[in-house]
Design a protein around this motif. Structure first.
Motif, PDB file in Angstrom:
ATOM      1  N   LYS A 113       1.183  -1.360  -0.019  1.00  0.00           N
ATOM      2  CA  LYS A 113       0.211   0.025   0.058  1.00  0.00           C
ATOM      3  C   LYS A 113       1.010   0.959  -0.019  1.00  0.00           C
ATOM      4  O   LYS A 113       0.620   2.749  -0.553  1.00  0.00           O
ATOM      5  CB  LYS A 113      -1.093  -0.203   1.548  1.00  0.00           C
ATOM      6  N   ARG A 114       1.905   0.995   0.404  1.00  0.00           N
ATOM      7  CA  ARG A 114       3.395   2.421   0.701  1.00  0.00           C
ATOM      8  C   ARG A 114       4.768   1.612   1.067  1.00  0.00           C
ATOM      9  O   ARG A 114       4.759   0.344   0.960  1.00  0.00           O
ATOM     10  CB  ARG A 114       2.788   3.389   1.650  1.00  0.00           C
ATOM     11  N   THR A 115       5.435   2.417   0.159  1.00  0.00           N
ATOM     12  CA  THR A 115       6.775   2.150   0.300  1.00  0.00           C
ATOM     13  C   THR A 115       7.757   1.681   1.575  1.00  0.00           C
ATOM     14  O   THR A 115       6.938   3.096   3.139  1.00  0.00           O
ATOM     15  CB  THR A 115       7.667   3.294  -0.069  1.00  0.00           C
ATOM     16  N   VAL A 116       7.698   1.057   2.482  1.00  0.00           N
ATOM     17  CA  VAL A 116       8.646   0.749   3.977  1.00  0.00           C
ATOM     18  C   VAL A 116       9.416   1.564   3.668  1.00  0.00           C
ATOM     19  O   VAL A 116      10.577   1.062   3.088  1.00  0.00           O
ATOM     20  CB  VAL A 116       8.649  -0.588   4.300  1.00  0.00           C
ATOM     21  N   SER A 117      10.349   2.397   4.191  1.00  0.00           N
ATOM     22  CA  SER A 117      11.711   2.921   3.513  1.00  0.00           C
ATOM     23  C   SER A 117      12.451   2.789   4.181  1.00  0.00           C
ATOM     24  O   SER A 117      12.251   2.130   5.401  1.00  0.00           O
ATOM     25  CB  SER A 117      11.009   4.230   3.681  1.00  0.00           C
ATOM     26  N   LEU A 118      13.716   2.692   3.453  1.00  0.00           N
ATOM     27  CA  LEU A 118      15.241   1.968   4.731  1.00  0.00           C
ATOM     28  C   LEU A 118      15.239   2.982   5.258  1.00  0.00           C
ATOM     29  O   LEU A 118      15.271   2.714   6.349  1.00  0.00           O
ATOM     30  CB  LEU A 118      16.342   2.569   3.065  1.00  0.00           C
ATOM     31  N   GLU A 119      14.678   4.380   5.717  1.00  0.00           N
ATOM     32  CA  GLU A 119      14.985   5.130   7.036  1.00  0.00           C
ATOM     33  C   GLU A 119      13.858   4.573   7.906  1.00  0.00           C
ATOM     34  O   GLU A 119      14.216   4.143   9.325  1.00  0.00           O
ATOM     35  CB  GLU A 119      14.614   6.460   6.393  1.00  0.00           C
ATOM     36  N   GLU A 120      12.643   3.970   7.403  1.00  0.00           N
ATOM     37  CA  GLU A 120      12.019   3.397   8.696  1.00  0.00           C
ATOM     38  C   GLU A 120      13.191   1.765   9.273  1.00  0.00           C
ATOM     39  O   GLU A 120      12.615   1.995  10.125  1.00  0.00           O
ATOM     40  CB  GLU A 120      10.942   2.964   8.489  1.00  0.00           C
ATOM     41  N   LEU A 121      12.917   0.928   8.551  1.00  0.00           N
ATOM     42  CA  LEU A 121      13.641   0.463   8.615  1.00  0.00           C
ATOM     43  C   LEU A 121      15.379   0.453   9.359  1.00  0.00           C
ATOM     44  O   LEU A 121      15.181  -0.136  10.494  1.00  0.00           O
ATOM     45  CB  LEU A 121      14.579  -0.774   7.310  1.00  0.00           C
ATOM     46  N   LYS A 122      15.812   1.084   8.968  1.00  0.00           N
ATOM     47  CA  LYS A 122      17.388   1.508   9.909  1.00  0.00           C
ATOM     48  C   LYS A 122      17.251   2.240  11.843  1.00  0.00           C
ATOM     49  O   LYS A 122      17.770   1.985  12.266  1.00  0.00           O
ATOM     50  CB  LYS A 122      18.319   2.692   9.136  1.00  0.00           C
ATOM     51  N   ALA A 123      15.595   2.530  11.683  1.00  0.00           N
ATOM     52  CA  ALA A 123      15.191   3.516  12.325  1.00  0.00           C
ATOM     53  C   ALA A 123      14.731   2.080  13.371  1.00  0.00           C
ATOM     54  O   ALA A 123      15.105   1.962  14.782  1.00  0.00           O
ATOM     55  CB  ALA A 123      13.835   4.355  12.079  1.00  0.00           C
ATOM     56  N   GLN A 124      14.505   0.717  13.179  1.00  0.00           N
ATOM     57  CA  GLN A 124      14.108  -0.063  13.809  1.00  0.00           C
ATOM     58  C   GLN A 124      15.357  -1.255  13.896  1.00  0.00           C
ATOM     59  O   GLN A 124      15.320  -3.110  14.343  1.00  0.00           O
ATOM     60  CB  GLN A 124      12.580  -0.965  13.270  1.00  0.00           C
ATOM     61  N   ALA A 125      16.222  -1.030  13.659  1.00  0.00           N
ATOM     62  CA  ALA A 125      17.232  -1.658  12.795  1.00  0.00           C
ATOM     63  C   ALA A 125      17.927  -2.832  13.946  1.00  0.00           C
ATOM     64  O   ALA A 125      18.532  -3.433  13.837  1.00  0.00           O
ATOM     65  CB  ALA A 125      18.844  -1.053  12.908  1.00  0.00           C
ATOM     66  N   GLU A 126      17.129  -2.211  15.502  1.00  0.00           N
ATOM     67  CA  GLU A 126      18.153  -3.316  16.512  1.00  0.00           C
ATOM     68  C   GLU A 126      17.148  -4.148  16.608  1.00  0.00           C
ATOM     69  O   GLU A 126      17.052  -5.403  17.172  1.00  0.00           O
ATOM     70  CB  GLU A 126      18.257  -2.410  17.652  1.00  0.00           C
ATOM     71  N   ALA A 127      16.060  -3.981  16.644  1.00  0.00           N
ATOM     72  CA  ALA A 127      14.817  -5.681  16.388  1.00  0.00           C
ATOM     73  C   ALA A 127      15.022  -5.920  14.982  1.00  0.00           C
ATOM     74  O   ALA A 127      14.462  -7.536  15.275  1.00  0.00           O
ATOM     75  CB  ALA A 127      13.009  -4.628  16.208  1.00  0.00           C
ATOM     76  N   PHE A 128      15.701  -6.011  13.720  1.00  0.00           N
ATOM     77  CA  PHE A 128      15.663  -6.947  12.560  1.00  0.00           C
ATOM     78  C   PHE A 128      17.410  -7.568  13.278  1.00  0.00           C
ATOM     79  O   PHE A 128      17.201  -8.795  12.391  1.00  0.00           O
ATOM     80  CB  PHE A 128      16.197  -5.793  11.448  1.00  0.00           C
TER      81      PHE A 128
END
Length: 154
Positions: free
Chosen positions: A110-125
């Motif tokens: 529905k929308r782009t899950v941005s690299l910035e969003e992914l980086k913001a949750q880096a610890e969880a990944f």
């Protein structure tokens, strides 16, 4: 039977976008010229494995949809085509150097899950190849937990 693996595959939307994949439905993932990425396609990918489709080198890089591995590996024909940007003069049809799989469209996000969003949750990944400094691979393994987390961010 081997467990299903999950993948992330990057494409520059000006070259080949999720919209283009939706139009053609299935596309050979040609032009990969990195041995590690090639080996993922040649040795590890299986038909039906889910793929996170990622737009790179654009205004908002990120995950834009889901695809799946749609074929077993076969030699990348661009390596033998002298007119192709991906021609490899050292590769011969009887001993191909570069392999690919076909990628099939599943759905757009529905929308782009941005690299910035992914980086913001880096610890969880945890250890996520996409977020490793200096990682330039166009084909990356993704753990089932990482895959589910990205889907939940949509």
């Amino acid at each position: 039977m081997a467990a299903m693996k999950h993948w992330l595959m990057k494409s520059e939307p000006d070259d080949f976008s999720i919209d283009a994949l939706e139009r053609v439905r299935t596309e050979p993932w040609s032009g990969v010229r990195n041995y590690q990425a090639r080996n993922f396609m040649l040795k590890d990918m299986k038909v039906g494995d889910p793929i996170l489709f990622y737009h790179s080198n654009c205004a908002v890089p990120g995950v834009v949809g889901i695809a799946e591995v749609a074929s077993t590996p076969y030699p990348d024909p661009t390596q033998f085509d002298p007119k192709s940007d991906y021609h490899d003069a050292a590769s011969r049809p009887e001993e191909p150097r570069w392999w690919l799989v076909d990628v099939g469209f599943k759905r757009k996000f529905k929308r782009t899950v941005s690299l910035e969003e992914l980086k913001a949750q880096a610890e969880a990944f945890g250890d996520f190849a996409l977020l490793r400094r200096g990682n330039r691979l166009s084909v990356l393994p993704v753990t089932p937990a990482q895959y589910k987390r990205i889907l939940s961010m949509e």
